[in-house]
Motif scaffolding. Structure first.
Motif, PDB file in Angstrom:
ATOM      1  N   GLU A   1      -6.313   7.911   3.916  1.00  0.00           N
ATOM      2  CA  GLU A   1      -7.709   7.465   3.943  1.00  0.00           C
ATOM      3  C   GLU A   1      -7.959   6.336   2.935  1.00  0.00           C
ATOM      4  O   GLU A   1      -8.676   5.380   3.218  1.00  0.00           O
ATOM      5  CB  GLU A   1      -8.632   8.644   3.655  1.00  0.00           C
ATOM      6  CG  GLU A   1     -10.046   8.378   4.127  1.00  0.00           C
ATOM      7  CD  GLU A   1     -10.857   9.657   4.241  1.00  0.00           C
ATOM      8  OE1 GLU A   1     -12.063   9.566   4.070  1.00  0.00           O
ATOM      9  OE2 GLU A   1     -10.269  10.723   4.475  1.00  0.00           O
ATOM     10  N   GLU A   2      -7.312   6.464   1.790  1.00  0.00           N
ATOM     11  CA  GLU A   2      -7.458   5.429   0.761  1.00  0.00           C
ATOM     12  C   GLU A   2      -6.836   4.114   1.251  1.00  0.00           C
ATOM     13  O   GLU A   2      -7.328   3.031   0.966  1.00  0.00           O
ATOM     14  CB  GLU A   2      -6.719   5.907  -0.491  1.00  0.00           C
ATOM     15  CG  GLU A   2      -7.305   5.407  -1.788  1.00  0.00           C
ATOM     16  CD  GLU A   2      -6.593   6.033  -2.958  1.00  0.00           C
ATOM     17  OE1 GLU A   2      -6.015   5.271  -3.742  1.00  0.00           O
ATOM     18  OE2 GLU A   2      -6.586   7.276  -3.070  1.00  0.00           O
ATOM     19  N   ARG A   3      -5.751   4.252   2.002  1.00  0.00           N
ATOM     20  CA  ARG A   3      -5.041   3.077   2.516  1.00  0.00           C
ATOM     21  C   ARG A   3      -5.944   2.260   3.457  1.00  0.00           C
ATOM     22  O   ARG A   3      -5.913   1.029   3.432  1.00  0.00           O
ATOM     23  CB  ARG A   3      -3.797   3.549   3.263  1.00  0.00           C
ATOM     24  CG  ARG A   3      -2.968   2.429   3.782  1.00  0.00           C
ATOM     25  CD  ARG A   3      -1.700   2.880   4.461  1.00  0.00           C
ATOM     26  NE  ARG A   3      -1.152   1.732   5.136  1.00  0.00           N
ATOM     27  CZ  ARG A   3      -1.322   1.472   6.414  1.00  0.00           C
ATOM     28  NH1 ARG A   3      -1.982   2.323   7.184  1.00  0.00           N
ATOM     29  NH2 ARG A   3      -0.833   0.377   6.951  1.00  0.00           N
TER      30      ARG A   3
ATOM     31  N   ARG B   1      -3.650  -3.216   1.935  1.00  0.00           N
ATOM     32  CA  ARG B   1      -3.122  -2.724   3.216  1.00  0.00           C
ATOM     33  C   ARG B   1      -2.327  -3.810   3.939  1.00  0.00           C
ATOM     34  O   ARG B   1      -2.788  -4.924   4.105  1.00  0.00           O
ATOM     35  CB  ARG B   1      -4.282  -2.253   4.099  1.00  0.00           C
ATOM     36  CG  ARG B   1      -3.838  -1.376   5.253  1.00  0.00           C
ATOM     37  CD  ARG B   1      -4.989  -0.977   6.150  1.00  0.00           C
ATOM     38  NE  ARG B   1      -5.543  -2.115   6.831  1.00  0.00           N
ATOM     39  CZ  ARG B   1      -6.762  -2.571   6.665  1.00  0.00           C
ATOM     40  NH1 ARG B   1      -7.576  -1.988   5.817  1.00  0.00           N
ATOM     41  NH2 ARG B   1      -7.183  -3.628   7.325  1.00  0.00           N
TER      42      ARG B   1
ATOM     43  N   ASP C   1       0.827  -1.212   0.000  1.00  0.00           N
ATOM     44  CA  ASP C   1       0.000   0.000   0.000  1.00  0.00           C
ATOM     45  C   ASP C   1       0.858   1.257   0.000  1.00  0.00           C
ATOM     46  O   ASP C   1       0.366   2.348   0.268  1.00  0.00           O
ATOM     47  CB  ASP C   1      -0.934   0.004   1.215  1.00  0.00           C
ATOM     48  CG  ASP C   1      -0.194  -0.253   2.508  1.00  0.00           C
ATOM     49  OD1 ASP C   1       1.047  -0.207   2.515  1.00  0.00           O
ATOM     50  OD2 ASP C   1      -0.857  -0.509   3.533  1.00  0.00           O
TER      51      ASP C   1
ATOM     52  N   ARG D   1      -9.013   1.719   3.271  1.00  0.00           N
ATOM     53  CA  ARG D   1      -9.994   0.918   2.521  1.00  0.00           C
ATOM     54  C   ARG D   1      -9.338   0.029   1.470  1.00  0.00           C
ATOM     55  O   ARG D   1     -10.033  -0.638   0.711  1.00  0.00           O
ATOM     56  CB  ARG D   1     -11.003   1.845   1.832  1.00  0.00           C
ATOM     57  CG  ARG D   1     -11.833   2.660   2.800  1.00  0.00           C
ATOM     58  CD  ARG D   1     -12.907   3.452   2.075  1.00  0.00           C
ATOM     59  NE  ARG D   1     -13.762   4.139   3.028  1.00  0.00           N
ATOM     60  CZ  ARG D   1     -13.571   5.384   3.443  1.00  0.00           C
ATOM     61  NH1 ARG D   1     -12.568   6.086   2.965  1.00  0.00           N
ATOM     62  NH2 ARG D   1     -14.396   5.943   4.317  1.00  0.00           N
ATOM     63  N   SER D   2      -8.003   0.025   1.439  1.00  0.00           N
ATOM     64  CA  SER D   2      -7.322  -0.711   0.374  1.00  0.00           C
ATOM     65  C   SER D   2      -7.186  -2.199   0.706  1.00  0.00           C
ATOM     66  O   SER D   2      -6.882  -2.570   1.844  1.00  0.00           O
ATOM     67  CB  SER D   2      -5.928  -0.115   0.167  1.00  0.00           C
ATOM     68  OG  SER D   2      -5.161  -0.968  -0.634  1.00  0.00           O
TER      69      SER D   2
ATOM     70  N   THR E   1     -14.526   7.625   7.887  1.00  0.00           N
ATOM     71  CA  THR E   1     -13.094   7.499   8.185  1.00  0.00           C
ATOM     72  C   THR E   1     -12.888   6.848   9.547  1.00  0.00           C
ATOM     73  O   THR E   1     -12.007   6.000   9.730  1.00  0.00           O
ATOM     74  CB  THR E   1     -12.426   8.891   8.168  1.00  0.00           C
ATOM     75  OG1 THR E   1     -12.689   9.468   6.897  1.00  0.00           O
ATOM     76  CG2 THR E   1     -10.929   8.782   8.369  1.00  0.00           C
TER      77      THR E   1
ATOM     78  N   SER F   1     -13.721   3.200   9.405  1.00  0.00           N
ATOM     79  CA  SER F   1     -12.694   2.534   8.604  1.00  0.00           C
ATOM     80  C   SER F   1     -11.418   2.360   9.416  1.00  0.00           C
ATOM     81  O   SER F   1     -10.761   1.323   9.360  1.00  0.00           O
ATOM     82  CB  SER F   1     -12.369   3.351   7.352  1.00  0.00           C
ATOM     83  OG  SER F   1     -13.493   3.518   6.567  1.00  0.00           O
TER      84      SER F   1
ATOM     85  N   GLU G   1     -10.484  -7.389  -7.640  1.00  0.00           N
ATOM     86  CA  GLU G   1     -10.371  -7.348  -6.175  1.00  0.00           C
ATOM     87  C   GLU G   1     -10.252  -8.759  -5.610  1.00  0.00           C
ATOM     88  O   GLU G   1      -9.457  -9.020  -4.710  1.00  0.00           O
ATOM     89  CB  GLU G   1     -11.588  -6.623  -5.581  1.00  0.00           C
ATOM     90  CG  GLU G   1     -11.588  -5.142  -5.913  1.00  0.00           C
ATOM     91  CD  GLU G   1     -12.890  -4.448  -5.559  1.00  0.00           C
ATOM     92  OE1 GLU G   1     -12.930  -3.229  -5.662  1.00  0.00           O
ATOM     93  OE2 GLU G   1     -13.865  -5.144  -5.207  1.00  0.00           O
TER      94      GLU G   1
ATOM     95  N   LEU H   1      -0.128   5.215  -1.073  1.00  0.00           N
ATOM     96  CA  LEU H   1      -1.557   5.533  -1.018  1.00  0.00           C
ATOM     97  C   LEU H   1      -1.794   6.586   0.059  1.00  0.00           C
ATOM     98  O   LEU H   1      -1.211   6.501   1.144  1.00  0.00           O
ATOM     99  CB  LEU H   1      -2.369   4.275  -0.651  1.00  0.00           C
ATOM    100  CG  LEU H   1      -2.506   3.184  -1.699  1.00  0.00           C
ATOM    101  CD1 LEU H   1      -3.391   2.064  -1.151  1.00  0.00           C
ATOM    102  CD2 LEU H   1      -3.116   3.741  -2.970  1.00  0.00           C
TER     103      LEU H   1
END
Lengths: 325, 251
Positions: free
Chosen positions: B16-18, B24, B10, B20-21, B104, B107, B128, B13
């Motif tokens: 915040e994107e991390r 991660r 990750d 939900r990745s 956030t 998450s 995915e 990234l």
């Protein structure tokens, strides 16, 4: 521990005032560019982003110095941990949580030694922490990858623990503010000077495989500016000490100038070796914390020991404030 | 000299994107938070639910996939709490993105404490699932997932979706079937908070699907075998549709 007034030294006032002035001028210039539509929208956006980051970063860097000794040590500890986090995620060291944990403990211990004002422990931590990292993963009986994880752990501790903690130890000197502010600002200015001279003069690349954007003219220009600025400020800071002679002041300036660029090139080498552009994403326009503070990593111990040779830090101040003895 | 310097999947990234990745990877902070969370969870499950676990010796070393019937939020919490050591550190609960990854704050909790990875129901992309399958094998992970796809509102087990097959068909990764009893009674989907009540977890022998092709037929067959293995662990009354009263554990 003697505590001096925040603005007791004229260099402190000068640096803070100059920083505020530079930010204001930069904002005015970029604002004028925006109003008159000069430059591409991308360039203007990039400039605003960088200025915004500086407006956030400079108070975070200078605030602890102005607030006092404990704030400096706390901020340097957090900086070391943030650098470690970026380094271990970029190199893969984070997949060895035991080594990463030992480096964290090393960073905390080095800064604790500074907080305690215990120089013996501070210097003992270099070999002792290396020993702990070297031995740490042996009981797991997993020799595969031993050299890599141990070397990365020692590398990280030496840079972000032992190296950076010299900034913390400097705060034991009652007159630490002008010294730290000088190092923080001149090192940052070295980056800006290298960029500016490189753009204005151009010419051959410095080390194209390591850092394709750096030129020889930029490096020499930045070295000249940093050397002269550090020597000039040091003249006022160290007046009346054995260090206040032109050749020593210029030598000190050269050490800071070379250290700043060497730190930058060191991080470029790390990134090129891994094959990544930035160490992180936390600072818009800069990248990661390490992308911004790389120049300080080598300057901190080099400047500390040069000043220590002539003047010393916290001489005559009470020691072992926490552990006693 | 060449070293194996492999940045985090990750890397690069934004924060915040991390969260939900699916790429991660856990660092030291996440590991410490996760183990503190699991310790608290084990204390809670012992004190309020007198959790009994049988068949723990069926758990293989990572990688593996832990599956169970699903009727309550307690299910994932229970399965993640019983893992130990390396398996616990490598465990990801595959959680509904539209429930646990909407804000956030939620998450961050799902990512750092539970170490959950989001699965977006009805809009999961094949890429995915491919990422999840690749990471399962390469990173030697443990996935906790519920092949029914959602919590059974009445507590009765629903047919398994073929997604489990996509992850494991044609690989050597074992799937460990489990059956959870008492979770629906303690915390049904209709309640906001759980109430005390005894829980029992039966862990069955691992299944392997190296013989199945990575095709829809293979995925469906894997799901059928998984469902049969989980049903086989349920007491006779539960298999017929209504959860039984929980009695003393046989072990």
């Amino acid at each position: 521990m003697i505590r001096q007034d925040v603005f007791a030294h004229p260099v402190t006032i000068g640096i803070v005032a100059a920083t505020v002035a530079v930010l204001a001028i930069a904002a005015a210039v970029i604002g004028t560019m925006t109003l008159r539509g000069r430059g591409t929208p991308e360039l203007r956006r990039e400039l605003w982003l960088r200025l915004g980051s500086w407006c956030l970063l400079l108070p975070l860097m200078m605030g602890p110095v102005l607030l006092g000794r404990e704030w400096v040590i706390g901020a340097v500890t957090l900086l070391g941990l943030a650098c470690l986090r970026e380094f271990d995620r970029a190199t893969g060291l984070f997949r060895e949580p035991l080594v990463a944990a030992l480096v964290v403990l090393g960073i905390l211990a080095a800064n604790f030694a500074a907080l305690d004002h215990w120089y013996g422990f501070f210097v003992a931590l270099w070999p002792l922490t290396v020993g702990v990292i070297v031995v740490g993963t042996i009981p797991r009986d997993r020799p595969a990858g031993y050299i890599q994880r141990t070397a990365l752990g020692i590398f990280a501790y030496m840079l972000f623990g032992a190296g950076l903690a010299h900034l913390s130890y400097m705060a034991n000197e009652p007159g630490f503010r002008p010294i730290l502010l000088m190092l923080l600002t001149t090192v940052a200015l070295s980056d800006v000077a290298a960029f500016t001279f490189g753009k204005l003069i151009g010419g051959p690349k410095l080390l194209p495989a390591t850092s394709p954007n750096k030129s020889v003219s930029g490096a020499l220009g930045a070295l000249a500016v940093t050397t002269l600025l550090v020597a000039a400020l040091s003249f006022f800071i160290f007046r009346g000490t054995p260090m206040a002679q032109p050749h020593w002041l210029l030598t000190f300036g050269v050490i800071v100038g070379i250290g700043a660029q060497a730190g930058d090139l060191m991080l470029s080498s790390i990134k090129r070796d891994i094959g990544i552009k930035d160490m992180g994403t936390i600072l818009p326009g800069h990248g990661g914390v390490l992308d911004r503070f790389n120049s300080l990593l080598l300057v901190a111990p080099a400047a500390f020991h040069f000043i220590q040779f002539f003047v010393g830090f916290g001489m005559g101040q009470p020691t072992r404030l926490i552990t006693g003895g | 000299m060449e070293w194996k310097l492999r940045p985090a999947r990750d890397h690069g990234l934004p924060a915040e994107e991390r969260l939900r990745s699916l790429s991660r990877e856990r660092g030291l902070g996440s590991l410490l938070l996760g183990s503190a969370w699991r310790a608290a969870l084990r204390g809670y499950l012992a004190a309020f639910h007198r959790l009994q676990v049988t068949g723990r010796d069926h758990l293989p070393p990572p990688p593996f996939v832990l599956i169970a019937n699903h009727s309550s939020h307690l299910d994932a919490l229970t399965l993640s709490a019983v893992l130990r050591g390396e398996a616990a550190r490598r465990a990801h609960a595959l959680a509904a993105g539209d429930t646990f990854f909407t804000s956030t704050l939620s998450s961050a909790f799902a990512a750092y404490a539970v170490n959950a990875l989001p699965v977006w129901r009805k809009r999961t992309k094949s890429g995915e699932l491919a990422t999840l399958r690749e990471r399962l094998v390469e990173d030697r992970l443990v996935y906790i997932l519920f092949p029914e796809g959602t919590r059974a509102r009445d507590g009765a087990m629903a047919p398994f979706q073929p997604g489990i097959g996509v992850l494991v068909a044609g690989t050597e990764v074992p799937v460990v079937p489990c059956f959870l009893e008492g979770c629906h009674a303690a915390w049904p989907p209709t309640r906001s908070w759980p109430r005390p009540g005894r829980l029992r977890l039966r862990i069955g022998a691992p299944l392997r699907f190296a013989d199945l092709p990575a095709t829809r037929a293979g995925w469906e067959e894997a799901a059928r075998r998984c469902e049969a293995a989980v049903r086989a662990l349920s007491p006779p009354v539960a298999a017929a549709g209504s959860p039984p009263p929980v009695g003393p554990s046989p072990r």
